[in-house]
Design an enzyme around this catalytic site. Structure first.
Site, mmCIF file in Angstrom:
data_model
loop_
_atom_site.group_PDB
_atom_site.id
_atom_site.type_symbol
_atom_site.label_atom_id
_atom_site.label_comp_id
_atom_site.label_asym_id
_atom_site.label_seq_id
_atom_site.Cartn_x
_atom_site.Cartn_y
_atom_site.Cartn_z
ATOM 1 N N TYR A 344 0.851 -1.191 0.000
ATOM 2 C CA TYR A 344 0.000 0.000 0.000
ATOM 3 C C TYR A 344 0.887 1.241 0.000
ATOM 4 O O TYR A 344 1.863 1.280 0.731
ATOM 5 C CB TYR A 344 -0.834 0.087 1.288
ATOM 6 N N GLU A 418 -22.306 6.223 19.061
ATOM 7 C CA GLU A 418 -22.936 6.726 17.825
ATOM 8 C C GLU A 418 -23.109 8.246 17.807
ATOM 9 O O GLU A 418 -23.306 8.832 16.736
ATOM 10 C CB GLU A 418 -24.293 6.039 17.620
#
Ligand code: NI
Length: 441
Positions: A344, A418
């Site tokens: 990568y 969240e």
């Protein structure tokens, strides 16, 4: 390759600083208020989407139901949608009413072979096949939050089509964690299949939720934010002999030991450590079967982490040289394969783009932290090596949990608060709007 996009931008920003009635600033303030509001009102829906995706995780290159779920939403917004990109990926195009550049926003889609242990009522119970085995599957890196956030951003920006000066490309990308053996995938394949063309992308933004960062905090830096990776395989071929008569052997075990020691001086004696960190790790060594046999062959596997292309190329060369020359000094034959499996590029945050967009992030987050380079990797790097990009971390750790107590990514207890997602919705939407306004034609 980086495109010189920003020569005009400096002038625009300076003008805005000089006049209090600057129209760009005024527009931005107006949009900012409305995007903040929209992010708050869409938050509940985004959390529902996230829970659905969390409960239905799919492994890399197998995100079929995930893609269908996202497609339905994107089509309901009236967007131009392309499916099956790099297997299960999606591209949605939102053309603003006014002319301008093209900005891309990216979310990754895949889950991991991890058994969920969190107490939430939407915990995953899914199993799937992985390398011929049945395994539990969990969104243990938070890619479910990335998808839900980007679905929310698509809805917010679609409603502002008339005000948009340019085009927004929404990229939902499979297989960030790596493709199954023998398959291509992820960002590399998306780029190969032309995700940055047609229309040509001028800049790209992406985020990663962070289970170890406070909700409301955004972490970012210019230049290398995540490492470039090269896996390496080194094979040492010697001559087998009885363990009692080593003089009749070419000992690959002793040679391998010397090579491992030799590799330790690459970072400590060749790299400019005050500039950038680097890592060379040998993680696996395999040779021999019993105490009194000197084997014929030893194999080693390792990983290299770097923060510039220059360092990456230099370390490849040093490993080849050290391993083969140490081998030669022991009369052993050494084969070096680098890159071997994973490879990568560095996730590189364009300096000018990041500096220009920092005020946007600061206007949204409770705190923007300039972070240190992270030796993990992210295939967002494949986009950011083609066009200017900025990748940042979004806090997902409850404020009452310490950093040490937060379960790491890729583990059964991985948990995201969240309430952090709202900052991500707002950040991506506002980054797109501000970028387009800054570069409006
Ligand atoms: Ni991830």
């Amino acid at each position: 390759m980086k495109k010189p996009l920003f020569y005009l931008l400096g002038a625009v920003a300076l003008t805005c600083l000089s006049y209090s009635n600057c129209s760009f600033a005024a527009n931005t303030d107006k949009t900012l208020a409305s995007i903040k509001q929209a992010s708050q009102s869409i938050e509940k829906k985004v959390i529902q989407w996230r829970r659905h995706l969390h409960q239905n995780p799919e492994l890399s290159n197998r995100e079929f139901k995930t893609a269908a779920y996202i497609e339905k939403h994107l089509r309901s917004l009236g967007l131009e949608v392309k499916t099956k990109v790099a297997h299960t990926g999606l591209i949605a195009i939102l053309k603003g009413a006014k002319p301008g550049p093209v900005v891309a926003l990216r979310a990754d889609m895949d889950a991991l072979p991890v058994k969920e242990r969190t107490p939430v009522d939407f915990a995953s119970k899914v199993t799937s096949e992985y390398n011929g085995k049945q395994v539990p599957v969990m969104h243990a890196c938070g890619h479910d939050t990335h998808m839900a956030i980007l679905m929310g951003v698509a809805e917010i920006l679609s409603a502002r089509k008339q005000e948009l000066a340019g085009t927004v490309k929404f990229i939902f990308q499979p297989a960030e964690e790596g493709s199954p053996a023998g398959e291509e995938g992820g960002a590399e394949l998306m780029v190969k299949q032309g995700v940055l063309k047609n229309p040509e992308v001028d800049a790209i933004f992406g985020l990663h939720i962070s289970a170890g960062t406070d909700v409301g905090t955004i972490g970012v830096k210019t230049e290398g934010i995540l490492a470039g990776v090269d896996d390496v395989k080194i094979i040492v071929k010697g001559k087998q002999a009885h363990g009692s008569t080593p003089w009749k052997s070419i000992d690959p075990i002793v040679t391998a030991a010397q090579i491992i020691n030799g590799l330790q001086t690459i970072v400590s004696r060749h790299m400019t450590l005050t500039e950038r960190p680097a890592v060379v790790t040998i993680g696996a060594i395999d040779g021999g079967v019993r105490s009194n046999i000197i084997p014929e062959r030893v194999e080693m596997l390792g990983t290299v982490r770097t923060f510039s292309q220059e360092d990456r190329m230099a370390i490849r060369e040093h490993i080849r040289n050290k391993a083969t020359l140490i081998g030669k000094s022991m009369s052993a034959e050494v084969e070096v394969k680098i890159p071997y499996s994973a490879s990568y590029p560095v996730t590189y945050n364009d300096i000018e783009l990041t500096n220009k967009m920092l005020p946007t992030l600061k206007s949204i987050a409770n705190k923007v932290k300039i972070i240190k380079p992270i030796t993990g990797a992210e295939d967002f790097s494949f986009y950011a090596q083609e066009v200017p990009g900025m990748f940042f971390f979004l806090g997902g750790k409850p404020l009452d949990v310490s950093e040490e107590d937060a379960a790491p990514h890729h583990t059964p207890d991985f948990y995201i608060d969240e309430s952090g997602m709202r900052f991500g919705i707002e950040a991506l939407a506002q980054l797109a709007v501000d970028y387009l306004n800054m570069h409006a034609k």
